[in-house]
Design an enzyme around this catalytic site. Structure first.
Site, mmCIF file in Angstrom:
data_model
loop_
_atom_site.group_PDB
_atom_site.id
_atom_site.type_symbol
_atom_site.label_atom_id
_atom_site.label_comp_id
_atom_site.label_asym_id
_atom_site.label_seq_id
_atom_site.Cartn_x
_atom_site.Cartn_y
_atom_site.Cartn_z
ATOM 1 C CB SER A 276 -0.880 -0.007 1.244
ATOM 2 O OG SER A 276 -1.297 1.297 1.567
ATOM 3 N NE ARG A 315 -17.289 -5.985 -44.809
ATOM 4 C CZ ARG A 315 -17.075 -6.004 -46.137
ATOM 5 N NH1 ARG A 315 -16.907 -4.878 -46.787
ATOM 6 N NH2 ARG A 315 -16.992 -7.156 -46.767
#
Lengths: 402, 402, 402, 402
Positions: A276, A315
């Site tokens: 930490s 497409r």
């Protein structure tokens, strides 16, 4: 990089695999294989194929960053590259230009390159998966009947064994391993449909070209182009999403077992891992964090891919592109998750004494009858039997799939 | 009903299958099968099992609405029912109460009942899927080489055939059919783990009881309890989400072909179908609407199920419950979608003349060279060849899976 | 009911509000208000409006179940109802039929009815929200500086106070309260665009008719029809999704504090609440379970609504319908969540002694320097100061918004 | 780069803003501002602050790529940077190390840096939004009453005007503009809670330090730390998701109007824009493609953020990290979408003659009564009136918000 946060949620290899340079390289491999296959099938001259191969041999001859940047205007990452390839071929042999990218379309290049880029990432997923499975089966053996509290809806329910927990964590991974492999075999496939998916310029030799390309590139030869049929591709994505869910389950349990108040298991501790910035005494469950983050993000990446399936005609407009961008994120998440667990599980610190102590402490709090009925440590024997049987069966499945 | 809008997005049968009454009936079937199986395995007296069977024979003897309402406080739909069953058994034979729901937990009842409730819905999905496939293959034959504009990114790209479009629509459905069946065989399974998933009160006969229950209820006997291992169950959900995506693709194309300006195909028209409250001349593509709505909702339902996979320890808190509620919505969406398409596809009105006319109109607008290169109607021949081959292959696959 | 599982994840009122009968009633209110408003504006005869009002006065005169069922073929829940209304009006006064539903379209009826159906549900949300806020501020006062372990990434980080936790839980709810009210004022609005959103049959009096309807129905009069502009409506949905997230945070913390190993807080215990079918000693955190399930489902319901925003031209095909079905699910989830918390928070059992004991136990385990630096109970004083100041500020905000 | 596909779906600036180098630079700005503010408040010596400022002045003095790579092990992108900063400060003045990053935690750095990195991206969003709005209002004026077919559920419904369409497209953007600004003012805020959100090391001066940092960095000073209260931050994300939905609606309509068969509007055509690799005659709607892709992905990115809200205690495990990664993707999608539309809308090619011709062609097909009732071009007058009034009102709103 879409953001610095990708870095700690995936692996460098997975991030690089879909990056500008690697993807341009994959697209170049498509163009070379296309030309070679078309030469084999007699559709283009052998020399033209050789010219294309030479011009595409060095990815660093192409400016990947510029290609990526120009893709915005073009609406496709393939278009600026193909332009650059044709210019290169033109310098080498103008006659070969007409035989470059012959009969293919942007989507052919991109979908195939995506399959090529995905393979090593998925291979890594499988390798890391094997490490996770191996670690879990070993833990399962070791703690087969080690009693611990079973917890339902967050509350102690009865007794189970840590080995049974490990066996139940392992089973979905064994399944995932074979399902991902099967899905890869199907979905990592050549795309070659030409402008509208009819292989029109292949003069009836489309399937032969596809077969040759598949051989050259080590991909599957699909029964037909899959421009707007994405079920196999998205099906592969489903497997990765399921895997992140199963890994997330393991991570969730480890994070809960690792709470200081519970203290029954913890990720391995090492220098520089899980510290930490403010609290030197802390050791954070970094692997669980990554796997849980992946398990929260993967369903949404998959949802984007699924929601994009109704692509328009030959497409899709928007849907295909959204799917393209979602896939690397999903693959990278999955790889980040399985890598994190592959780093954490082999060294998982199991505190069987604490498991037993927590159980005993609860027994002391309960009326004797309830303690005897539900929290007798001997109840772990049932779990142990289930664990041993399942571990044996999982080992057998692993052998069968080798 | 969570809302009136469910009605037009699913079928009455699928809505009913997970409703209060039907689900209570399914839970009763679990309890009967459990008692019968335990009697077979010598865990409880035969008479006790008979008492349980008698008391649970009539779903209407239980007040489903009250059970549903009380489930909120209880936190589970099984708890109020089990209480009611025990009261009924107590009236009949107090000694049998202790043999009711023996060794099972709420999740055993609910997960198994969910599998039971799902089977007919999924069978209907498969039946409707067969209708869709049949219709598409027939259309594919009929229009194998019928030329039409192929459209990419919304713009005419070249020529394809309507038959090839149909063959490409059909292929994912043929795949879905066999994948859903396989997933059902795996996921529609007995859940029986007892309070914490160790089958502790089955005295080592857990697998035998599971096998007997599987035989009685027509479900699979899984290798182990799957309380917090949801990969097969969510895997089945993946198949349904993929199916709605594939159906959504068909619906999207039909809705685009059906635009008045395009006019190439339309859903069948019949009295009361697709009218407008304001505009009598309109005929709305109702089936496409339903399938597209399903294709937009299904990915999110699946995402909820996937995100719920990291369930805590031996029973999830919130995650399992979110998953339970999401599954019927997904199954109902999927069934609504495939039913809508099964109603629309067999009577699809195809306007091949208009297809040709649109193509010819474009040719007239283009420079002759471009018209000749990209929009020659003869190009549909390539698509026709692909279509015929694919239809033959799909027919073979259907035969192989029969 | 889409499924029995809805029952325990929402409230009976919220489930009923969007059900067949209630929604038909809301649609009837639209038709009556439309006719009255049009009579006021001189668009239709007063008697015709009275006829419509009479015919639509009794929702039970219409067969809601049949209307729901027929909506599937029609593609809209409004179409069969409007048909039935016109038949009823025809019997009463054939001349009035032409003035029924004049100039309106299905979407006008449905969107407006949806706003009407939503108001009481959202009012309930706000009422329950007030209960939650009141309970949290009271707990915040009471435990303002009560020391407890602060936990980051699942590990003890330092010391906080339970009051500060409560104040931080409360703040997002106070914000939600005013934001939901503001969003309701904007989004619960009349829809009246006519067939294509141009109010064409209102003869220029569209805005007047809308204003009159808004007055009659107690809804907002929007600046323009919002057929395919859903930003305000989906914006309201965003507020509900944010609320379920904030409630989920509270639920998550309570469930973690309530673990037996932690034991610092628990939901109130009462007869029939949170029991287990197998384990009489258990008390399950039912409210947290419901709120967590909602927090997992709500984001997906919102995603469906957001993804549906790109609706085609003057009425969406699939998107609008998907949005319609998602909204009740979201509203019901949110209401289920806030109701559950409103039932749990006022009676929350806080164990300050255990909080202190856990802290002391950790101190005893740590090196003295770390214990002194990070885990001095006096550190709770900082949290206490923050808590008191924030509670005061939240109380002021509540007053300001009254 | 998570993938090459990001490139064409966002802008280079938005991609860079959250990249390694820019994010490290933003984190450095946090550390400098923290030290300066603490010096102002008398918490640390002025010289220490100056040392920190000097050491953090040049982002290129830090190896962003290494920091990103090491973040994986550390579990946070801040930890390796803070280590590097402390080393740099140590070289310069060892006494200043203790005053570096004093009282802050990783999340403070990261959340604040995220706000800093987001501001220019969101400013760009607002600038592009103004361009879109300006273009739409101009088109709305120009074509206020230009008749065109209105289309509902994909079918011609009646007549509208193109100007009314533009006004309805514009209105949500005007709303988004003010809502995004308001959400930025609230959410782009200093994060400063220290290890567990209690500002414990600020000796009661937490609010003063926050106020000074807010002034220095140009961010908001929030009422309290928001470590695990994400409602404002996710609320800002909601605004971006709503915006992509509204832009997606415009894109959807443009793509439909731009179909060759409809031909009523098209994106501007320019060299290198929207070409096809296979079909030289094509001009693809690239801007619509990008906006539609964004509209499909944004809801899922938001869902990830919302689902992450129930973060555990004083720092989430997995949830916060998933949220961090989702935000840049959402912001980049939104910026990509609005930029694409800002490039397309000012040059939108509107074909009013074709609009009229399509309408006339439909009239010719219909029975004269229906043609007269529903498709009289004069009906566009109603739409024109609405358009003019709305455009005026939107212009007024824009002035009011200046």
């Amino acid at each position: 990089m879409s953001s610095i946060f990708e870095s700690f949620l995936s692996t460098p290899e997975a991030l690089e695999a879909f990056g500008d340079r690697a993807f341009v390289a994959a697209m170049l491999r498509f163009e070379v294989a296309l030309a070679q296959a078309q030469a084999e099938c007699g559709l283009i001259p052998r020399e033209a194929a050789d010219h294309v191969a030479r011009c595409c041999a060095d990815p660093d001859a192409f400016d990947a960053a510029t290609i990526a940047r120009e893709s915005g205007r073009a609406g496709s990452v393939a278009i600026p590259l193909i332009k650059a390839i044709k210019q290169a071929v033109d310098k080498c042999d103008p006659a070969a230009v007409a035989f470059t990218h012959l009969g293919a379309t942007s989507q052919d290049v991109i979908d195939t390159a995506c399959a090529l880029a995905s393979r090593p990432v998925l291979d890594d997923v499988c390798t890391d998966l094997d490490i996770c499975i191996g670690a879990l089966l070993k833990l399962g053996d070791q703690y087969a009947a080690a009693p611990m509290l079973a917890r339902t809806l967050g509350q102690p329910g009865s007794v189970t064994s840590f080995g049974w927990k490990c066996a139940q964590w392992a089973a979905p991974l064994v399944l995932a391993r074979s399902r991902i492999r099967a899905a890869m075999d199907e979905a990592l496939a050549i795309q070659l449909g030409g402008p509208v998916g009819t292989q029109v310029q292949m003069k009836g030799k489309g399937p032969d070209v596809v077969a040759a390309m598949a051989r050259i590139l080590g991909l599957a030869a699909p029964a037909s182009p899959w421009h707007t049929r994405r079920e196999s591709w998205v099906g592969l994505a489903c497997e990765l999403a399921l895997l992140t869910g199963s890994l997330g389950k393991i991570a969730k349990d480890i994070s809960l077992l690792g709470q200081w108040e519970v203290g029954e298991a913890a990720e391995p501790s090492e220098e520089g891992r899980g510290g930490s910035s403010a609290m030197p005494h802390k050791s954070n469950p970094v692997a669980a964090m990554i796997a849980l983050a992946a398990a929260q993000a993967a369903p949404q990446h998959l949802a984007t891919m699924l929601a994009a399936m109704p692509q328009e005609h030959e497409r899709g407009l928007g849907g295909w592109q959204a799917e393209l961008a979602a896939w690397p994120r999903l693959a990278q998440s999955a790889q980040g998750s399985v890598r994190a667990m592959a780093q954490a599980l082999p060294g998982l610190r199991v505190n069987a004494a604490r498991m037993r102590a927590n159980l005993d402490r609860l027994r002391a709090e309960l009326p004797p009858a309830a303690a005897a009925e539900w929290f007798d440590p001997a109840l772990a024997g049932h779990a142990g039997d289930l664990a041993r049987k399942q571990i044996e069966s999982l080992r057998q499945q692993l052998k069968d799939h080798e």
